[in-house]
Design an enzyme around this catalytic site. Structure first.
Site, short mmCIF file in Angstrom:
data_model
loop_
_atom_site.label_atom_id
_atom_site.label_comp_id
_atom_site.label_asym_id
_atom_site.label_seq_id
_atom_site.Cartn_x
_atom_site.Cartn_y
_atom_site.Cartn_z
N THR B 196 0.82 -1.21 0.00
CA THR B 196 0.00 0.00 0.00
C THR B 196 0.86 1.27 0.00
O THR B 196 1.92 1.29 0.62
CB THR B 196 -0.84 -0.01 1.29
OG1 THR B 196 -1.69 -1.16 1.23
CG2 THR B 196 -1.67 1.24 1.45
N ILE B 225 -13.13 -5.12 1.36
CA ILE B 225 -12.71 -3.74 1.58
C ILE B 225 -11.76 -3.72 2.77
O ILE B 225 -12.03 -4.34 3.79
CB ILE B 225 -13.94 -2.83 1.80
CG1 ILE B 225 -14.75 -2.72 0.50
CG2 ILE B 225 -13.51 -1.45 2.29
CD1 ILE B 225 -16.00 -1.88 0.60
N GLU B 248 -1.75 -4.45 8.32
CA GLU B 248 -2.88 -5.37 8.38
C GLU B 248 -4.17 -4.57 8.51
O GLU B 248 -4.48 -4.00 9.55
CB GLU B 248 -2.74 -6.31 9.58
CG GLU B 248 -1.61 -7.30 9.41
CD GLU B 248 -1.49 -8.28 10.56
OE1 GLU B 248 -2.52 -8.57 11.21
OE2 GLU B 248 -0.38 -8.73 10.84
N GLY B 249 -4.91 -4.55 7.41
CA GLY B 249 -6.09 -3.69 7.32
C GLY B 249 -7.08 -3.90 8.45
O GLY B 249 -7.62 -2.95 9.01
#
Lengths: 319, 326
Positions: B196, B225, B248-249
């Site tokens: 990202t 998402i 880590e989303g």
């Protein structure tokens, strides 16, 4: 210390002269859902189960903007979203862009429990629903004749605002209110705490009347429309874009955590200072069993009860 | 007032055995993007324009996991997401499930400025892109050979992987033959994979902005998402600061990480670096992540709790740094 529960059926510009035929069914639904939640808490159901149960019931009620009764996109379709969060573990699940799932909130819970992710949307969320075998139905199940009329009104009143290919006004993020008063209102949510201080929250919505296809609001976003931790559980409602940028639900918890405010003080600060007037309402409970329901809009469909016998069902500010 | 400042990142959680030439390539890219941002700031562009410009550049380069070079879904497709936020007025825009838009961050900016909404996703976002006439390309454009190989490995391991958590066994394209003792969520880390991207900027008028863009997780379910498009999670800006997160989303979402930096500044009176340190330490639970931040006073800060983070920063008084490790 004791259990507490609060639920809402949306905040907004609810006309004080709302006709009885629109007011009474909603009051009855709030009472019915509150009773279900209270009974579940008395039967020692976990707050996570309670908020899911109550929001399912609210989704099934056509007078609120979630599940059956969801408002329509500019294409006349329904796109539902929902979010659930457990306070102790901070585990959460969210879904957006659902078109056939009867109870969006239960799919959010399955995302939380059965996937390595938190948030699934649109086709991927629908595919997951089928994989999990949740109840689905024809898209027309969610569409009510009242919402078809609302969309028509919104399109007439709102043409320029929604047609973003036209020059936009100076305040590009400002949303217009639609003639007909309560048409934008009706997101549903529930927060609960048991007498061990376990907290949970859930929120579900059809979004905005005449919204663009693909629009995501505050409801499914952790920290915006929905948030719970070990201190409190919050479900917010109102103008999604304002709630999102004010991170309304998280800020109630942050004010308790970082400034030592009480639940009521924290909620009052967020509703009074963080979210612009006319844009937000919330229900919240604390680990201590306190409950608060606050809004800076004309009204909010709401109900609450606590173990010590306090109970309230209301729409406009309490006298 | 401390003048302008800029910070940029290309992901957190780096393989300690990352080949030197990859490290150099990452540093060169970060330096190039930083310089683009610096010259824009010297030309008095507002912070919101600078973060968009820098992230566009990162999206166009296949090195990191955004735009071209995005991680692939389980179906082998690319689904990108991005968000942008302007401190003054806290205006924001976000997109998810974008498959043909060359620069997702610019579409997020258009959602902020040209739609009545803050967040558009999937076919609705694509439709909006076409209405706005932004540059679109075939989905193939975003898919790199490296990532096709990575997806194959992820599928062989039969798991959904964070893009920087590639199982070491069977991965012969990078240095993973070396025994790596580092584990995340039970999986050995080996970062040959990209990550990202994000940028946080304060301009010389003290206006903060932030932007984040990503392809998400390798082998993710379609429709997933992550934190990048979520205001308050991956991206946040207000009058006090601008923040972009990576890692880590799911941990970042639960921790409302980007908003938290601002919240502890606002509600606890912390300074920027103190706020960043606090958030990385207290708000991530078990998750691994990193973030970059700038304050209205022209400070810049970063923090992470994993092995490394691709990042760079510069300030008006001449400080400039590009780094990966401690």
């Amino acid at each position: 210390m004791g259990w507490a529960i609060a639920l809402h059926g949306g905040a907004g510009d609810i006309p004080l002269n709302l006709p009885p035929e629109r007011r009474e069914p909603r009051e009855a639904a709030l009472r019915h859902c509150l009773d279900i939640g209270v009974a579940a808490l008395k039967h020692k159901k976990s707050p996570l189960d309670v908020v899911e149960l109550v929001v399912r019931e609210l989704e099934n009620h056509p007078h609120f903007n979630a599940g059956k009764g969801s408002v329509l996109t500019s294409d006349g379709t329904v796109e539902m979203e929902a979010c659930i969060m457990d306070g102790r573990t901070k585990k959460c699940g969210a879904v957006s862009g659902l078109t056939t799932v009867v109870n969006a909130i239960s799919l959010a819970r399955l995302v939380m429990e059965k996937t390595p992710h938190i948030y699934l949307a649109f086709d991927g969320a629908e595919a997951f629903a089928r994989e999990q075998g949740v109840e689905t139905t024809d898209k027309s199940h969610f569409v009510t004749s009242e919402n078809i009329e609302r969309l028509k009104q919104a399109k007439e009143a709102n043409r320029v605002q929604i047609d973003y290919t036209q020059p936009i006004p100076k305040e590009p993020t400002k949303e217009t209110t639609v003639a007909g008063g309560d048409s934008q209102i009706g997101t549903v949510g529930c927060v609960a705490v048991d007498n061990q201080g376990n907290l949970a929250t859930a929120t579900s919505t059809g979004g905005l009347v005449n919204k663009m296809v693909g629009r995501i609001g505050d409801t499914p976003i952790i920290g915006a429309g929905t948030y719970a931790n070990s201190l409190c559980a919050v479900s917010a409602t109102g103008k999604g874009e304002s709630i999102m940028r004010a991170t309304v639900a998280r800020d109630v918890a942050a004010l308790m955590e970082y400034k030592g405010l009480s639940l009521v003080e924290a909620a009052a600060y967020v509703v009074g200072e963080c979210a612009p007037k006319g844009t937000a309402g919330l229900v919240a409970v604390s680990a201590k069993g306190e409950v608060t329901m606050q809004f800076n809009t004309t009204g909010m469909f709401r109900a609450c009860a606590t173990e010590d016998g306090y109970s309230e069902i209301a729409i406009w500010p309490s006298v | 007032m401390g003048g302008w400042a800029i910070a940029v990142h290309g992901g957190a959680g780096v393989d300690p055995n990352l080949p030197v030439e990859r490290q150099e390539a990452a540093k060169q890219l970060l330096t190039r993007c930083l310089n683009i941002g610096v010259s824009a700031l010297r030309s008095s562009l507002p912070a919101i324009d600078v973060v968009e410009l820098v992230v566009r550049e990162l999206e166009a380069d296949p090195f990191f996991n955004s735009g071209r070079g995005s991680a692939l879904t389980t179906k082998g497709t690319v689904e990108m997401e991005a968000s942008i936020m302007d401190g003054p007025g806290r205006r924001c825009g976000a997109v998810s499930g974008v498959t043909t838009v060359k620069s997702p961050v610019s579409l997020a900016r258009l959602v902020m400025e040209k739609s009545p909404h803050s967040y558009l996703a999937f076919s609705g976002a694509e439709e909006f892109a076409r209405q706005q006439g932004v540059e679109t390309v075939d989905n193939e454009y975003f898919i790199t050979e490296d990532n096709v190989g990575m997806l194959k490995l992820a599928k062989e391991a039969n798991t959904i992987l964070f893009d920087y958590r590639i199982p070491t066994h069977g991965l012969d394209t990078c240095s993973a033959a070396v025994d790596s003792p580092l584990v995340m969520n039970g999986l050995p880390i080996s970062v040959y994979a990209p990550e990202t991207v994000g940028c946080a900027v304060v301009d010389s008028k003290g206006r903060c902005a932030a932007a984040t863009s990503t392809g998400g997780l390798m082998n993710k379910m379609t429709g997933r998402i992550g934190d990048s498009p979520l205001i308050g999670a991956g991206t946040y800006a207000c009058e006090l600061c601008g923040v972009s997160c990576t890692g880590e989303g799911e941990a970042i979402i639960r921790g409302t990480l980007a908003r938290e930096v601002a919240a502890v500044m606002e509600y606890k009176g912390f300074g920027l670096q103190q706020a960043v340190d606090y958030v990385v330490k207290e708000r991530l639970d078990q998750g691994k992540a990193g973030l970059i931040a700038v304050s209205k006073d022209g400070e810049v800060a970063f923090g992470y709790n994993c092995v490394g983070m691709f990042r760079g920063c510069a300030t008006e008084d001449g400080f400039m740094e590009v780094g990966i490790w401690e």
